[in-house]
Design an enzyme around this catalytic site. Structure first.
Site, PDB file in Angstrom:
ATOM      1  N   THR A 164       0.844  -1.191   0.000  1.00 31.00           N
ATOM      2  CA  THR A 164       0.000   0.000   0.000  1.00 31.00           C
ATOM      3  C   THR A 164       0.879   1.240   0.000  1.00 31.00           C
ATOM      4  O   THR A 164       1.861   1.312   0.739  1.00 31.00           O
ATOM      5  CB  THR A 164      -0.952   0.028   1.208  1.00 31.00           C
ATOM      6  OG1 THR A 164      -1.862  -1.078   1.110  1.00 31.00           O
ATOM      7  CG2 THR A 164      -1.764   1.309   1.240  1.00 31.00           C
ATOM      8  N   PHE A 183       1.219   5.091   0.840  1.00 30.36           N
ATOM      9  CA  PHE A 183       0.664   6.072   1.773  1.00 30.36           C
ATOM     10  C   PHE A 183       1.242   7.450   1.482  1.00 30.36           C
ATOM     11  O   PHE A 183       2.406   7.580   1.088  1.00 30.36           O
ATOM     12  CB  PHE A 183       1.005   5.701   3.221  1.00 30.36           C
ATOM     13  CG  PHE A 183       0.249   4.516   3.754  1.00 30.36           C
ATOM     14  CD1 PHE A 183      -0.927   4.697   4.479  1.00 30.36           C
ATOM     15  CD2 PHE A 183       0.707   3.224   3.544  1.00 30.36           C
ATOM     16  CE1 PHE A 183      -1.624   3.607   4.981  1.00 30.36           C
ATOM     17  CE2 PHE A 183       0.016   2.124   4.036  1.00 30.36           C
ATOM     18  CZ  PHE A 183      -1.153   2.315   4.756  1.00 30.36           C
TER      19      PHE A 183
END
Length: 274
Positions: free
Chosen positions: A171, A173
Site C-alpha cells: 500500500t 501512503f
C-alpha cells in the site's frame, strides 16, 4: 509530530505513520473526512492516508478529499501488507469459528478461508478495530485479520502470520500537511496533480500530449466523476522528474488545454517497502 489516521490504533495506517515518523503522536479518526478536516483546522500537524493498494487499487475517496481541502502531499511511503490471524492469547486454530476484518483484508485472504471451511468470514469496518472488538468480547471462537501492530496494540496473539494470498501486496501512503505548513523535499522526483478538460473532442489527447512533448514519464492516470456534473471528470496523474528544475513546464503547458490544473504534491518517490 501529531499525525491523524483513519481507523483504530494498530491499523496499517498507524504502522505507516510510525514508519514515516517513529516519534509521532497518533490521532485515530472514524472517517477520512475527519482526518482531512483535522489537518486543515490545524488540530494535527499532518495525516497519513492510504492512496493506493497494489492489489485492490486506488482509494478514490482520498483523491476527492485531496482536491477538496487546502492540503498537499509532503512524502510518500510504501508498506508491505502482511495479514495475520489474531486471536485471544492461548487460542488455537481449532478453537476459531469466526474471523472478522475489513472486507478488503478478507478478500485478500480467500485461500485461507478455502482451506478452513469451518471458519466464517465476517466483514468489519476496520482491521485493527476487529482485533479490538475480539479482545473485548473474550470469545475464543472469534479471531481477526490485521497487522502485527494491531496484535501488539490490543494484546492479541498471532496464530498464523502472512496469510494473504499474494505476497506482492503493498500500500502506498501519503503524508499530507496543510499547504502553509508544508516542508518540501529539496530533491523531489515525482509530482501528483489533478486536472480537468473541457468536454470537447481532442481535449484529453491534447493534455496528454503535453507530457509526451516534455519527455515526462507519466506513471499513473485515472479519472473521477465531478459531483453534480454528470459525465464530467477530474483526472489524477503522477509523473516522474528527471530534473526537478523542469517540474513546472508540464503544469504551465497543461493550463492552456485544461479548465483546471492543481498540483497536489511534489515529493521524492518511495524507495522501497518494509
Amino acid at each position: 509530530m501529531s499525525i491523524a489516521i483513519q481507523g483504530e490504533l494498530g491499523s496499517f495506517s498507524h504502522e505507516a505513520a510510525l514508519k514515516m515518523n517513529p516519534q509521532a503522536t497518533i490521532l485515530p479518526c472514524s472517517l477520512s473526512a475527519e482526518v482531512f478536516a483535522a489537518v486543515e483546522r490545524g488540530e494535527v500537524e499532518g495525516a497519513v492516508i492510504p492512496i493506493e493498494n497494489s492489489l485492490a487499487g486506488s482509494v478514490s475517496e482520498h483523491f476527492d478529499l485531496l482536491l477538496r481541502h487546502t492540503v498537499a502531499i509532503e512524502r510518500e511511503s510504501l508498506l508491505r501488507i502482511r495479514h495475520n490471524l489474531i486471536a485471544l492469547p492461548g487460542s488455537t486454530l481449532g478453537d476459531i469459528r469466526r474471523v472478522s476484518s475489513h472486507p478488503v483484508a478478507l478478500a485478500q485472504c480467500r485461500r485461507f478461508f478455502e482451506e478452513h471451511s469451518k471458519i466464517t468470514a465476517t466483514p468489519f469496518y476496520d482491521t485493527a478495530g476487529s482485533v479490538k472488538q475480539m479482545m473485548e468480547a473474550g470469545d475464543r471462537s472469534m479471531a481477526a485479520i490485521a497487522s502485527a501492530q494491531a496484535a501488539s496494540q490490543y494484546g492479541g496473539e498471532i496464530v498464523l502470520s502472512g496469510i494473504e494470498d499474494d505476497p506482492e501486496n503493498y500500500t502506498r501512503f501519503f503524508l499530507i500537511r496543510r499547504r502553509d505548513r508544508l516542508q518540501p523535499d529539496a530533491h523531489p522526483d515525482k509530482v501528483s496533480l489533478a486536472f480537468a478538460v473541457e468536454n470537447r473532442p481532442g481535449t484529453l489527447v491534447a493534455a496528454l500530449e503535453v507530457f509526451a512533448s516534455q519527455g515526462t514519464n507519466l506513471i499513473k492516470l485515472e479519472s473521477r466523476p465531478v459531483p453534480g456534473r454528470p459525465w464530467e471528470y477530474v483526472f489524477y496523474a503522477d509523473y516522474q522528474l528527471s530534473d526537478p528544475e523542469a517540474a513546472d513546464a508540464p503544469l504551465k503547458l497543461l493550463a492552456s488545454h485544461c479548465s483546471m490544473v492543481r498540483e497536489l504534491g511534489r515529493y521524492r518517490a518511495a524507495a522501497g517497502a518494509v
